[in-house]
Enzyme design. Structure first.
Site, PDB file in Angstrom:
ATOM      1  N   LYS A  77      -0.118   3.365  12.707  1.00  0.00           N
ATOM      2  CA  LYS A  77      -1.169   3.705  13.674  1.00  0.00           C
ATOM      3  C   LYS A  77      -0.691   3.515  15.110  1.00  0.00           C
ATOM      4  O   LYS A  77      -1.356   3.958  16.052  1.00  0.00           O
ATOM      5  CB  LYS A  77      -2.411   2.848  13.407  1.00  0.00           C
ATOM      6  CG  LYS A  77      -3.087   3.178  12.079  1.00  0.00           C
ATOM      7  CD  LYS A  77      -4.349   2.362  11.876  1.00  0.00           C
ATOM      8  CE  LYS A  77      -5.037   2.734  10.569  1.00  0.00           C
ATOM      9  NZ  LYS A  77      -6.269   1.950  10.338  1.00  0.00           N
ATOM     10  N   HIS A 141     -10.552   6.637  -9.173  1.00  0.00           N
ATOM     11  CA  HIS A 141      -9.570   5.839  -9.896  1.00  0.00           C
ATOM     12  C   HIS A 141      -9.369   6.451 -11.274  1.00  0.00           C
ATOM     13  O   HIS A 141     -10.006   7.445 -11.631  1.00  0.00           O
ATOM     14  CB  HIS A 141     -10.019   4.378 -10.003  1.00  0.00           C
ATOM     15  CG  HIS A 141      -9.746   3.581  -8.763  1.00  0.00           C
ATOM     16  ND1 HIS A 141      -8.465   3.282  -8.337  1.00  0.00           N
ATOM     17  CD2 HIS A 141     -10.587   3.036  -7.849  1.00  0.00           C
ATOM     18  CE1 HIS A 141      -8.518   2.573  -7.216  1.00  0.00           C
ATOM     19  NE2 HIS A 141      -9.798   2.419  -6.896  1.00  0.00           N
ATOM     20  N   ASP A 171      -3.020   7.619 -13.638  1.00  0.00           N
ATOM     21  CA  ASP A 171      -2.157   7.092 -12.586  1.00  0.00           C
ATOM     22  C   ASP A 171      -0.677   7.276 -12.925  1.00  0.00           C
ATOM     23  O   ASP A 171       0.106   7.801 -12.121  1.00  0.00           O
ATOM     24  CB  ASP A 171      -2.428   5.598 -12.380  1.00  0.00           C
ATOM     25  CG  ASP A 171      -3.721   5.332 -11.634  1.00  0.00           C
ATOM     26  OD1 ASP A 171      -4.406   6.301 -11.275  1.00  0.00           O
ATOM     27  OD2 ASP A 171      -4.050   4.156 -11.425  1.00  0.00           O
TER      28      ASP A 171
END
Length: 397
Positions: A77, A141, A171
């Protein structure tokens, strides 16, 4: 013996499981992987106990998924970090990231911008739903991806509905492995064309091919799939059966010879005329099988089927599985050097090669442990590094 991927240099911007698992596999195969970590926002995986060190900074999960990788702390950032990333991609020509669509763009690290500096760049994004489509910004998820792919509409029991799987299929299977295969395919293509490319991995998309067998009824217009309606989802004797000691055995004898051997051992010769899914009244046949198996402990059945080709195996705990002779003979576990000088046990790379053996040099390390070393390798001198550090790029002014 050279590592298989010794020429591959990867920047890993990922967290949690899908991306880190994919880049760990690359690192195990010899790729140089640098994990870019936020100095201000810890990866959740670092915070989940138990811990490798007494300081609570390296969890066992983190130590596993980030083995053989270096760690560089960069505050993405901070606008001053871009010049560091731009120099990194001159040396590290594969990027793996796992933010929601648009996040890397907002950080100034889009594929378009970075590939302008390095046209050979291979840039892989792993997300739940992909970079396009109306779901692309949704959180999710593993359980959500399995649900939205259709898999959980027939993976379970009629009485209880869908079953939790206990592992992260979307995943790892649909995310990590699809990323791994696609990155290596792009690398091979680059060897011919000299060009990099962008890879969009959707974990939900990746679950559809897992249904190659179960989707046939639907796609052919011959009917729909439901709980316990197919041979492999409970609609046959292919199933788990409880033993008298509260443990389980599994039976997968689809082929006639295996099914007949199974029936012989159980004394159910009258079922042999059919097949695993052609036993007349399935509910009654399953009850007969269940009652017989439930009359003896698991080890009795293990011994009974030991010399029979019937596709019957015990349901092992994880500890039983890794302690088995087969797992030991195959080298399923490996000891890895930990920061305190001791070894910790992890799951090894699962594939064997005739001319390559993975090296396990380190487990996942402390955040930013290799930052200075990497900066120097990029050609920054000490004075330049200090100026960048003062700007908070590494998170500490």
């Amino acid at each position: 013996m050279n590592p298989l991927l010794s020429q591959l240099k990867v920047l890993d911007f990922t967290t949690l499981l899908p991306g880190p698992f994919a880049t760990m596999m690359l690192a195990d195969l010899g790729a140089e992987v640098v994990r870019i970590e936020s100095p201000t926002r810890f990866d959740l995986l670092r915070l989940i106990p138990p811990y490798v060190d007494g300081q609570g900074t390296i969890s066992y999960g983190h130590a596993y998924l980030n083995r053989n990788k270096k760690s560089m702390a960069l505050d993405l950032k901070n606008k001053d970090s871009f010049s560091v990333v731009e120099r990194l991609i001159q040396q590290y020509d594969v990027i793996v990231e796992q933010f929601r669509p648009g996040v890397m763009d907002r950080l100034g690290l889009s594929y378009e911008r970075l590939s302008a500096s390095n046209p050979k760049l291979i840039y892989c994004s792993i997300t739940g739903y992909g970079q396009s489509g109306s779901w692309k910004f949704r959180a999710g998820h593993d359980i959500n991806y399995l649900s939205l792919s259709g898999i959980m509409s027939y993976s379970g029991r009629k009485e209880t509905g869908p079953n939790l799987m206990g592992i992260q299929i979307a995943d790892v299977g649909a995310g990590s492995y699809n990323a791994l295969v696609s990155i290596l395919a792009a690398v091979i293509n680059r060897m011919e064309s000299g060009e990099g490319q962008y890879i969009d991995v959707s974990m939900t998309d990746g679950l559809f091919p897992y249904q190659a067998m179960s989707s046939v009824m639907e796609l052919s217009g011959q009917g729909s799939i439901g709980y316990e309606t197919e041979m492999l989802n409970g609609g046959s004797l292919y199933d788990f059966y409880e033993t008298s000691d509260g443990k389980y055995i599994s039976f997968g004898g689809i082929e006639p010879q295996f099914f007949n051997n199974f029936c012989t051992v159980l004394g159910l010769d009258d079922l042999k005329s059919g097949g695993i899914d052609q036993v007349g009244n399935l509910e009654e046949a399953k009850k007969r099988v269940s009652d017989i198996i439930r009359s003896k402990p698991r080890d009795y059945w293990v011994e009974k089927f030991q010399k029979e080709d019937a596709c019957v195996e015990p349901v092992l705990s994880f500890k039983e599985a890794v302690d088995s002779d087969q797992a030991k003979e195959r080298g399923v576990l490996v000891d890895i050097p930990a920061p305190d000088g001791k070894d910790i046990t992890q799951i090894a790379y699962p594939v064997k090669f005739s001319n390559f053996t993975p090296e396990y040099k380190r487990c996942g390390c402390k955040l930013g442990e290799d930052t200075m070393e990497i900066m120097e390798s990029l050609g920054y001198d000490r004075a330049e590094i200090e100026k960048i550090k003062e700007k908070g790029v590494f998170g500490d002014k």
